[in-house]
Structure formats: C-alpha cells, structure tokens
Design a protein around this motif. Structure first.
Motif, short mmCIF file in Angstrom:
data_model
loop_
_atom_site.label_atom_id
_atom_site.label_comp_id
_atom_site.label_asym_id
_atom_site.label_seq_id
_atom_site.Cartn_x
_atom_site.Cartn_y
_atom_site.Cartn_z
N GLU A 50 -3.03 71.03 -9.40
CA GLU A 50 -1.64 70.18 -10.08
C GLU A 50 -1.65 69.12 -9.24
OE1 GLU A 50 1.41 71.70 -11.70
OE2 GLU A 50 -0.60 71.99 -12.10
N ARG A 53 -3.48 66.39 -11.41
CA ARG A 53 -2.95 66.12 -12.50
C ARG A 53 -1.90 65.06 -12.25
NH1 ARG A 53 2.11 67.87 -15.26
NH2 ARG A 53 3.01 69.00 -13.30
N GLY A 89 5.80 66.29 -13.23
CA GLY A 89 7.25 67.48 -13.77
C GLY A 89 6.10 68.33 -14.17
N PRO A 90 6.73 69.47 -15.01
CA PRO A 90 6.05 70.91 -14.62
C PRO A 90 4.29 71.08 -15.89
CG PRO A 90 8.13 71.61 -15.63
CD PRO A 90 7.60 70.02 -15.44
N PRO A 91 3.68 71.58 -16.17
CA PRO A 91 2.76 70.85 -17.21
C PRO A 91 3.43 71.92 -18.12
CG PRO A 91 1.83 73.35 -15.74
CD PRO A 91 3.39 72.54 -15.36
N THR A 92 2.77 71.28 -19.08
CA THR A 92 3.17 71.35 -20.79
C THR A 92 1.99 72.15 -21.55
OG1 THR A 92 1.88 69.21 -21.97
CG2 THR A 92 3.66 68.25 -21.12
N ALA A 93 2.48 72.21 -23.18
CA ALA A 93 1.13 72.83 -23.24
C ALA A 93 -0.28 72.23 -23.57
CB ALA A 93 2.32 73.44 -24.51
N GLU A 94 -0.20 71.33 -23.92
CA GLU A 94 -1.04 70.22 -24.29
C GLU A 94 -2.00 70.05 -22.94
OE1 GLU A 94 2.17 68.72 -25.03
OE2 GLU A 94 2.06 69.53 -26.90
N ASP A 95 -0.85 69.91 -21.74
CA ASP A 95 -2.23 70.25 -20.16
C ASP A 95 -2.69 71.39 -20.13
OD1 ASP A 95 -1.13 67.55 -19.32
OD2 ASP A 95 0.45 68.61 -19.21
N GLU A 96 -2.33 72.77 -20.48
CA GLU A 96 -3.25 73.56 -21.06
C GLU A 96 -4.21 73.93 -21.40
OE1 GLU A 96 -0.05 77.17 -20.00
OE2 GLU A 96 0.91 75.94 -18.38
N ARG A 98 -5.61 71.42 -22.82
CA ARG A 98 -6.82 70.91 -22.27
C ARG A 98 -7.34 71.27 -21.01
NH1 ARG A 98 -3.85 66.86 -20.82
NH2 ARG A 98 -4.17 66.91 -17.91
#
Length: 106
Positions: A50, A53, A89-96, A98
C-alpha cells in the motif's frame, strides 16, 4: 529504467522504518500474541504494498515526510480518530488486477 524519484524513495523508507519500529514496539505489548496478525510479516507486506501505491499518489503540496506521517499514522492506527489521508484511497479493481500480473503502478 525509470528515473530515480527522491520524494518516493524518502516516503517509502520513512514508512518502512515506521512499520518496523511499530512492530518492535507492538511485540512488547501484553497482548502481542493475540494481536500479532497486526504486525506480522504478511500484515507488514500488505502495508508496504500500500505504501508503494501511496507513493504514486502523494500530492505536490505535501513533502515526503508529511505524506509518510499521514500514511503511517493511518496504517498503524495510533488512535481511534485517525482517518485515511484524503489524498490516498482504497485500491481499485484495476490496482488488484495489476498486482496479480506483477505490474507496478503507471
């Protein structure tokens, strides 16, 4: 090869140092065995991921130290009124997705 970014480096090393120090301090708590998941290797790995990120999201208006202070206090939760920094902010689906592919942030 990406250019070296001192601000990101300073942020990451400051956060990592805070997490290590917190783990040492927490290991001495009377309830350390019961709460060790909060400072275990997997817990700290999550916090460090985190932090990487977050390093991509630090506003220009904050120094690395200010951002590390805000981020570390939120991650460590030193008091019940600490809130997520407004710039993070919290991770997005795209972050996860990736991360699953082993890619870094753009």
């Amino acid at each position: 090869m990406a250019d070296f970014d001192w601000k990101k480096f300073e942020f990451i090393t400051t956060v990592q140092t805070a997490l290590i120090s917190n783990g040492i301090n927490r290991s001495l708590d009377d309830d350390a065995i019961k709460n060790r998941h909060e400072f275990s290797a997997t817990g700290v790995l999550y916090m460090v991921s985190e932090a990487f990120r977050a390093a991509e999201m630090i506003p220009e208006t904050l120094t690395a130290r200010q951002a590390a202070w805000e981020f570390s206090h939120w991650m460590i939760q030193t008091s019940p009124d600490v809130q997520m920094p407004p710039w993070f902010g919290p991770p997005t689906a795209e972050d996860e997705a990736r991360w699953d592919r082993g890619e870094k942030a753009c």
